[in-house]
Write a protein that holds these residues in place. Structure first.
Motif, short mmCIF file in Angstrom:
data_model
loop_
_atom_site.label_atom_id
_atom_site.label_comp_id
_atom_site.label_asym_id
_atom_site.label_seq_id
_atom_site.Cartn_x
_atom_site.Cartn_y
_atom_site.Cartn_z
N PHE B 170 0.86 -1.19 0.00
CA PHE B 170 0.00 0.00 0.00
C PHE B 170 0.88 1.23 0.00
CE2 PHE B 170 -2.24 3.31 2.50
CZ PHE B 170 -3.26 3.56 1.60
N ARG B 171 0.59 2.14 -0.92
CA ARG B 171 1.33 3.41 -0.95
C ARG B 171 0.59 4.43 -0.12
NH1 ARG B 171 3.54 5.09 -6.68
NH2 ARG B 171 4.55 6.53 -5.28
N VAL B 173 -0.82 7.69 2.05
CA VAL B 173 -1.14 9.09 1.80
C VAL B 173 -0.60 9.88 2.99
CG1 VAL B 173 -3.03 10.73 1.49
CG2 VAL B 173 -3.23 8.40 0.58
N VAL B 176 -2.16 10.71 6.96
CA VAL B 176 -3.31 9.88 7.37
C VAL B 176 -2.83 8.84 8.38
CG1 VAL B 176 -5.04 8.20 6.63
CG2 VAL B 176 -4.48 10.16 5.16
N ALA B 177 -3.47 8.80 9.54
CA ALA B 177 -3.10 7.81 10.56
C ALA B 177 -3.74 6.47 10.19
CB ALA B 177 -3.57 8.27 11.93
N ILE B 178 -2.91 5.49 9.89
CA ILE B 178 -3.41 4.18 9.49
C ILE B 178 -3.39 3.26 10.72
CG2 ILE B 178 -3.01 2.19 7.97
CD1 ILE B 178 -1.32 4.18 6.22
#
Lengths: 491, 248
Positions: B170-171, B173, B176-178
């Protein structure tokens, strides 16, 4: 864990009241919280026992992830999620309403009602697409219709959010989704295209209009793949009551090639909100499926089809949009009209798929009753509509790319803003106020300028126009381009 | 606890300072440096000194292939510009700075974390984690750590693996807190602070919030004009200056 929870059980501060729905994958309970959030709550608990496929665990994880990231009136408010390894659950707002499945049971649904339902669903889908999410499991049982007619989307177990890794991508070997509803590209394993939801919306509309599935309910991959080339039986061949405009909308949603579908769910909603303006083409009129040669060509293309690479997350859902241009047909100033047209032309060059909605707001006809007044009102509307159409002629747009709206209101700014909100407009183009008015707008209050001063009528009107664009710019839910013709002479 | 993770600083002092400042503003409580502090850029000494200060105050750090090459004079596997930069770097490090680099470990394992410069598979082989298969091998080698962080590849990518064997790439963004829950395993290539190569000139680093737990990738604009001028003024290869200007 075994999913059944007894009333009175407490989980992380949420008290189980009663079971209200038992689905195949999850059970829904009414719950109360120790701290009242001010709206009723439900808890969704997945059925995760022995023998459950790995996807269903991951799917619940996906639902927690995506639902937590979504806001707005088109999804139940997300409250809390339970640790997936310990006690998986989602607590969310309880939405009062009926699922769209209840309408399916009564299909065929009356076209006017169907258009309202479809517009509501399109609006809801666009609402989550704008938040970089795609539902990917759009079907009647996943749509709740509130008593006011708005659609709310539930069940994000197969959804994709561009800001987070796609947890399902690692698990799946075969297409996931509900067989009757999934798009051709989902069959091919593509999970990043918002137009997949537009396709499923088309299936739902088809079902509501005819009581049948357009592609049946296939049980094998080979049978699922058929929708890549075989077009469905036209709805009008099944139910004569389906109007041509409705078939046009449905079959455009169901195009196998996403590029031939509506570019956004908002545009489907836009068309369904005003069916009289839908440009009906061969799609809307046909009464038979495509001939063998056309199907064969599509088959040939489909055989070699490989799923494309996902575009960058930020570009993926930027997509096309709806542009509103507000035109003062009552006091048409040529320089201003030309400037507006030039601004629209530039916007469209950058994104030719955009829809253009041309709007003018006129004073309501006096409510006196009687035939002559009605006739006067109608001719009034036609007159303004003619000006709108004439303004747009040099743009040379196809009927499906442009629409014209004469709105009666004493509050032009409010009417424009309301139209923009209802139709999820992405950009408003409007004429600028005269420069002295703009200056005063910044210094003083808006209302002071509408006062009846001694200015001659045209100037008064220009000031009114100034207040309109000022108010629209201040309150619009989207970008506003305020257009002013270049001054004839340097000052 | 918020842990800021920086990789591939490559002697770019401007980028390092910008990332550290940004991380501090985001509430970073601890720092980790994932190798290649030197090589390519014009400020190897200043970068090593700055990082050494952080390590003395509890930051974690591992050794990268450029750090090792600058110590040993072994750079035959590198391309020409990198080799020239290594020779230049060697001449611009003090004994103390060399000793600091020499003492860095290849890997660090701590509380569910695993830190390494290249792939965890064979840390000293400097393998690039560029696809899900490599990520799978790296995750296997670093088990049972939940959060594996590396650099070496100059583009930010996040891999995750659950019950299935195949990780997903996954690239991320920026900003953004994943959520990165511990029941899954995660391998993050945090991207390069000092020499981004994905077409974006902004410096790159990641922040792990172990309490949530969530991972945020950040892009930080920095004064790459100054960094590129220093590269030119130092007589380093022109291509290294251009790389900073283009971010690729």
């Amino acid at each position: 864990m075994g999913a059944l929870l007894d009333p009175g059980t407490e989980i992380d501060g949420y008290l189980i009241e009663k079971q209200i729905h038992a689905g195949g994958m999850a059970i829904i309970y009414a719950v109360t919280a120790r701290e009242d959030p001010g709206f009723p709550l439900v808890m969704k608990v997945p059925r995760l026992g022995f023998g459950e496929p790995a996807e269903s665990v991951v799917s619940f994880e996906v639902e927690q992830l995506v639902h937590a990231a979504l806001k707005g009136p088109f999804v139940p408010r997300f409250v809390a999620a339970g640790d997936i390894a310990r006690q998986p659950y989602i607590v969310m707002e309880r939405i009062e309403g009926r699922t769209l499945a209840e309408w399916v049971e009564r299909a065929p649904v009356d076209p006017a009602e169907l258009a309202r339902l479809g517009a509501a669903l399109g609006t809801a889908l666009h609402g989550i697409h704008l938040q970089e999410a795609i539902h990917l499991d759009v079907k009647p049982s996943n749509v709740i219709v509130r008593s006011g007619g708005e659609a709310v989307l539930v069940d994000f177990g197969l959804a994709r959010h561009a800001h987070y890794p796609d947890l399902l991508a690692e698990e799946i070997r075969s297409p996931i989704g509900s067989a009757p509803y999934i798009s051709p590209e989902q069959v091919m394993g593509v999970r990043w295209d918002p137009r997949s939801d537009v396709f499923s919306l088309g299936v739902v509309l088809y079902e509501l209009a005819t009581g049948r599935f357009p592609f049946g309910s296939p049980g094998s991959l080979a049978a699922l793949r058929k929708r890549l080339w075989r077009d469905p039986v036209p709805p009008r061949a099944i139910a004569k009551s389906v109007p041509e405009w409705l078939q046009e909308v449905i079959l455009r949603c169901l195009e196998p090639n996403p590029d031939l579908r509506y570019p956004s769910a908002a545009q489907v909603a836009f068309d369904l909100a005003d069916p009289a303006q839908i440009g009906v083409g061969p799609r809307g009129r046909k009464l038979r499926r495509d001939g063998r040669w056309k199907v064969f060509r599509r088959y040939f293309r489909a055989v070699g089809l490989e799923p494309g690479e996902a575009p960058e997350p930020t570009q993926r859902l930027a997509g096309p949009s709806i542009v509103l241009v507000a035109i003062a047909t009552r006091h048409a100033d040529d320089a201003q009209l030309d400037a507006l047209r030039e601004a629209v032309r530039r916007i469209r060059t950058a994104a030719p798929e955009q829809r253009l909605a041309c709007i003018t707001v006129i004073k309501p006809a006096p409510e006196l009753g009687g035939e002559t007044e009605d006739e006067a009102a109608t001719s009034q509307r036609i007159k303004h509509s003619v000006v709108l159409r004439h303004w747009a002629e040099p743009l040379a747009l196809e009927p499906g790319q442009i629409s014209f709206h004469v709105i009666e209101s004493n509050e032009p700014a409010d009417a424009i803003l309301k139209f923009a909100r209802m139709n999820q407009v992405d950009q408003i183009v409007i004429g600028a106020p005269p420069r002295d008015v703009a200056l005063r707008g910044m210094l003083g209050t808006v209302s002071s300028r509408v006062s009846s001063d001694a200015a001659p009528e045209p100037l008064q009107f220009l000031r009114l126009l100034g207040t309109v664009s000022t108010k629209v710019a201040a309150e619009a839910p989207c970008t506003v381009t305020v257009v002013r013709p270049r001054a004839a002479m340097p000052e | 606890m918020k842990l800021a993770l920086l990789a591939d600083v490559h002697a770019n002092l401007e980028a390092l300072r910008a990332c550290l400042e940004h991380a501090e503003s985001q509430g970073a409580e601890r720092y980790a440096f994932l190798g290649d502090l030197v090589g390519y850029g014009a400020d190897p000494g200043a970068v090593v000194d700055l990082v050494r200060g952080y390590v003395e105050r509890g930051a974690l750090a591992v050794k990268g292939n450029h750090d090792e090459a600058a110590l040993a004079g072994q750079s035959e596997s590198m391309h020409q510009a990198a080799e020239r930069a290594i020779a230049w770097t060697r001449a611009h490090l003090s004994d103390g700075q060399r000793a600091f680099l020499a003492a860095l470990p290849l890997t660090v394992r701590e509380d569910g974390l695993f830190l390494v410069h290249a792939s965890p598979e064979q840390p000293h082989e400097w393998l690039y984690v560029t696809d899900p298969a490599r990520a799978a091998a790296g995750l296997e080698a670093s088990a049972p750590a939940s959060w594996v962080f590396c650099g070496h590849v100059h583009e930010p990518v996040l891999y995750t693996v659950g019950s299935a064997a195949r990780p997903v790439a996954f690239r991320p963004v920026s900003g953004v807190a994943i959520p990165v829950p511990a029941h899954r395993r995660w391998l993050a290539v945090v991207g390069s602070a000092g020499q981004p190569r994905d077409g974006n000139t902004a410096a790159c680093y990641a922040m792990l919030d172990t309490d949530r737990p969530a991972l945020t990738f950040h892009r930080v604009p920095y004064d790459w004009r100054a960094a590129a001028s220093k590269v030119r003024a130092a007589g380093l290869p022109e291509s290294l200056a251009r790389r900073l200007e283009r971010g690729e």
